[in-house]
Design an enzyme around this catalytic site. Structure first.
Site, PDB file in Angstrom:
ATOM      1  NE  ARG A  14      -3.282   2.567   2.687  1.00 47.14           N
ATOM      2  CZ  ARG A  14      -3.136   3.396   3.715  1.00 47.14           C
ATOM      3  NH1 ARG A  14      -2.464   3.049   4.789  1.00 47.14           N
ATOM      4  NH2 ARG A  14      -3.689   4.591   3.692  1.00 47.14           N
TER       5      ARG A  14
ATOM      6  CG  HIS B 104      -0.754   9.073   3.472  1.00 50.26           C
ATOM      7  ND1 HIS B 104      -0.878   7.727   3.768  1.00 50.26           N
ATOM      8  CD2 HIS B 104      -0.269   9.634   4.606  1.00 50.26           C
ATOM      9  CE1 HIS B 104      -0.481   7.493   4.998  1.00 50.26           C
ATOM     10  NE2 HIS B 104      -0.107   8.638   5.540  1.00 50.26           N
TER      11      HIS B 104
ATOM     12  CD  GLU C 137      -3.981   7.765  10.075  1.00 46.09           C
ATOM     13  OE1 GLU C 137      -3.447   8.840  10.365  1.00 46.09           O
ATOM     14  OE2 GLU C 137      -3.625   6.688  10.550  1.00 46.09           O
TER      15      GLU C 137
ATOM     16  CG  ASN D 125      -4.269   3.590   8.769  1.00 46.23           C
ATOM     17  OD1 ASN D 125      -4.329   2.609   8.023  1.00 46.23           O
ATOM     18  ND2 ASN D 125      -3.844   4.766   8.356  1.00 46.23           N
TER      19      ASN D 125
ATOM     20  CE1 TYR E 213      -1.075   3.686  12.621  1.00 40.88           C
ATOM     21  CE2 TYR E 213       1.052   2.891  13.381  1.00 40.88           C
ATOM     22  CZ  TYR E 213       0.252   3.374  12.376  1.00 40.88           C
ATOM     23  OH  TYR E 213       0.763   3.543  11.109  1.00 40.88           O
TER      24      TYR E 213
ATOM     25  CD  GLU F  75      -0.867   3.994   7.983  1.00 39.57           C
ATOM     26  OE1 GLU F  75      -0.516   4.446   9.092  1.00 39.57           O
ATOM     27  OE2 GLU F  75      -1.125   4.710   7.006  1.00 39.57           O
TER      28      GLU F  75
HETATM   29  C1  PNW Z   1      -0.368   7.251  10.755  1.00 43.27           C
HETATM   30  N1  PNW Z   1      -2.697   7.937  16.747  1.00 43.27           N
HETATM   31  O1  PNW Z   1      -0.827   8.338  11.514  1.00 43.27           O
HETATM   32  C2  PNW Z   1      -0.097   7.778   9.368  1.00 43.27           C
HETATM   33  O2  PNW Z   1      -0.996   7.277   8.407  1.00 43.27           O
HETATM   34  C3  PNW Z   1       1.319   7.604   8.906  1.00 43.27           C
HETATM   35  O3  PNW Z   1       1.607   8.472   7.835  1.00 43.27           O
HETATM   36  C4  PNW Z   1       2.254   7.799  10.079  1.00 43.27           C
HETATM   37  O4  PNW Z   1       3.603   7.854   9.701  1.00 43.27           O
HETATM   38  C5  PNW Z   1       1.998   6.657  11.041  1.00 43.27           C
HETATM   39  O5  PNW Z   1       0.651   6.606  11.432  1.00 43.27           O
HETATM   40  C6  PNW Z   1       2.851   6.684  12.290  1.00 43.27           C
HETATM   41  O6  PNW Z   1       2.608   7.831  13.047  1.00 43.27           O
HETATM   42  C7  PNW Z   1      -1.276   8.191  12.808  1.00 43.27           C
HETATM   43  O7  PNW Z   1      -2.817   8.934  17.455  1.00 43.27           O
HETATM   44  C8  PNW Z   1      -1.447   9.333  13.576  1.00 43.27           C
HETATM   45  O8  PNW Z   1      -2.958   6.825  17.216  1.00 43.27           O
HETATM   46  C9  PNW Z   1      -1.940   9.273  14.865  1.00 43.27           C
HETATM   47  C10 PNW Z   1      -2.234   8.032  15.408  1.00 43.27           C
HETATM   48  C11 PNW Z   1      -2.055   6.896  14.667  1.00 43.27           C
HETATM   49  C12 PNW Z   1      -1.583   6.974  13.377  1.00 43.27           C
END
Ligand code: PNW
Length: 505
Positions: free
Chosen positions: A95, A140, A185, A327, A329, A397
């Site tokens: 991706r 993006h 996002e 996405n 995390y 992601e």
């Molecule tokens: C993503 N959160 O952003 C983005 O899609 C990427 O470009 C970035 O490099 C990657 O995560 C790592 O930061 C995020 O607050 C921004 O959980 C915020 C969060 C998660 C992902």
């Protein structure tokens, strides 16, 4: 009596679905990147300035290490090495995103850059040559600066500009690209960019910025979806969705207040964008809309700061996705009373009016917001599955940051991805239609406001070297083994530091 218990026990065991211990053969394993973070060539050929070029060039003081992505990993030059790494890992899919200002330097469609189109053609052809499925994000975060000068996502014509850009892209690459994602996002675009100062264009219009952006974003998404569906899908046969960041937010306690606070926090973080597209009734989330309308009236605004969607717009947006890209995390607990922070009034988080809590025992990454939380993917996806009536999902992601000094032996990243993938197996077990998992990220790259200080790569990048040398970390070997065997072996220790390409890749 004993016999009855025994029969009951046997029946219970037979009824329980056996746990998925293997990923299905057609499950797509991949990695994700984004144009601005990896490409470089910021003004190569006729490419124009994007909002991230503008921000990093004019306000380097806002970037943690003062850096920019003028060159970064220089994928613009070394894209063949990137595809070689995909082959080393044995990826099914990759991706990545397209740079709008590289393809349409004017922002508008009167001039299509030959050089820009040629770059993406070469890149995609190189993936296709080795059977790697390209999954393409249209946007993006790197809007052409010229469109920002017109107000960017706040201009009522934004949905039209985006639809026109999307049509060019489908037309040029849709013969080979079968997986499209409109936006990456929305919250990070709208809240962080328009309602705050943590992403370009750092407008900090705290009262209406996020909400007006949200309306134009979902409209732009829907227009681009229908353009694909009506004009290209019949001949090209692909799918089109959107990528939304969904971290799990559960209530801190079992109280009714905390349950409600968590629901509002979820509506503000992703419901604003997901609800109009994936819910049965359409439109913005109900409870959040009511809160914003009430507060807006108290604050003296003539209408709600969250704009209305007309019935016609709701119909256009509802159902406008073939899949939901997530996405994911980390997780947080939400409280109606504890840990509240001070927010600008009015603003999105003042409207939410809740506090967040993270258990100190959850291991922390280099990024202050990123933790290894138990059952994180399972909690988020089973929730979405129920709420939106079982759509098709991809995890688009999921990843872990380290400091450069932590080096190539990235055991904390390995632990994170193994835990995440176990949570994916639990999610499959629960009957969720989850089709793939993309690790963030293939290689170290420019991490937005923190520059090169947080490294998310399966490959380390030496940004001081001419060739931006990429070296596999230990996690790359582990991921390769999981993709190949479709099994997470907790004891597997790679016995070599030399990467290779398996036959057939
Ligand atoms: C993503 N959160 O952003 C983005 O899609 C990427 O470009 C970035 O490099 C990657 O995560 C790592 O930061 C995020 O607050 C921004 O959980 C915020 C969060 C998660 C992902």
């Amino acid at each position: 009596m004993k016999l009855i218990i025994l029969i009951g026990l046997v029946a219970a065991i037979c009824n329980a679905t056996p746990r998925h211990s293997k990923f299905p053969d057609d499950f797509l394993f991949g990695t994700t990147t984004a144009a601005y973070q990896i490409e470089g060539g910021w003004n190569a050929d006729d490419k124009s300035e994007s909002i991230w070029d503008r921000l990093t060039h004019t306000r380097p003081d806002l970037i943690k290490d003062g850096n920019n992505a003028d060159v970064t990993a220089n994928t613009y030059t070394y894209y063949k090495r990137d595809v070689e790494m995909m082959r080393e890992l044995g990826l099914d899919a990759y991706r990545f995103s397209l740079s709008w200002s590289r393809i349409l330097p004017n922002g508008f469609t009167n001039h299509i850059s030959e050089a820009g189109v040629a770059f993406y053609n070469n890149y995609i052809d190189e993936m296709i040559k080795y059977n790697i499925t390209p999954m393409v994000t249209l946007y993006h975060w790197d809007l052409p600066q010229k469109l920002q000068d017109f107000g960017g996502f706040l201009n009522p014509d934004f949905p039209l500009w985006f639809e026109r850009y999307a049509k060019v892209v489908y037309e040029k690459f849709g013969d080979r690209v079968k997986h499209w994602m409109t936006f990456n996002e929305p919250k990070e675009i709208c809240f962080q960019g328009y309602g705050d100062v943590s992403k370009a264009p750092i407008l900090n219009i705290t009262d209406l910025g996020t909400y007006v952006c949200a309306k134009n974003l979902v409209l732009g998404h829907a227009k681009a979806y229908h353009a694909y569906n009506n004009l290209f899908k019949p001949s090209q046969g692909g799918v089109c969705g959107i990528v939304i960041s969904v971290n799990w937010m559960g209530p801190l306690t079992d109280s009714e207040e905390d349950h409600f606070a968590a629901e509002i926090a979820r509506q503000a973080a992703w419901g604003l964008y997901a609800e109009p597209i994936f819910s049965e009734q359409g439109g913005f989330p109900k409870e959040l809309s009511e809160i914003v309308a009430k507060k807006s009236a108290e604050q003296g605004y003539p209408t709600s700061r969250l704009p209305e969607l007309s019935d016609e717009q709701k119909d256009l947006i509802r159902g406008s996705a073939d899949f939901f890209g997530v996405n994911h995390y980390t997780s947080f607990f939400i409280s109606a009373t504890e840990n509240k922070q001070v927010h600008p009034v009015p603003s999105l988080y003042d409207d939410v009016d809740a506090g967040g809590y993270v258990p100190p025992e959850w291991p922390q990454a280099e990024s202050d917001w990123l933790r290894l939380a138990p059952d994180s993917i399972y909690n988020a996806l089973t929730h979405l599955h129920k709420k939106y009536n079982g759509p098709t999902f991809y995890i688009t992601e999921n990843g872990w940051s380290q400091a450069l000094e932590e080096g190539l032996e990235d055991d904390s990243r390995i632990k994170y991805h193994r835990a995440a993938l176990n949570s994916v197996l639990d999610t499959l077990d629960a009957g969720v239609d989850l089709r793939g998992y993309m690790a963030w990220t293939l290689m170290d790259n420019f991490e937005w406001m923190v520059g090169f200080t947080e490294r998310f790569g399966l490959y380390e990048v030496d940004f001081t070297s001419e060739q931006k040398t990429r070296t596999p970390r230990k996690s790359a070997f582990i991921y390769k083994q999981i993709i190949k065997t479709r099994v997470i072996d907790p004891d597997y220790e790679p016995d070599t530091r030399t990467m290779w390409i398996d036959e057939g890749h």
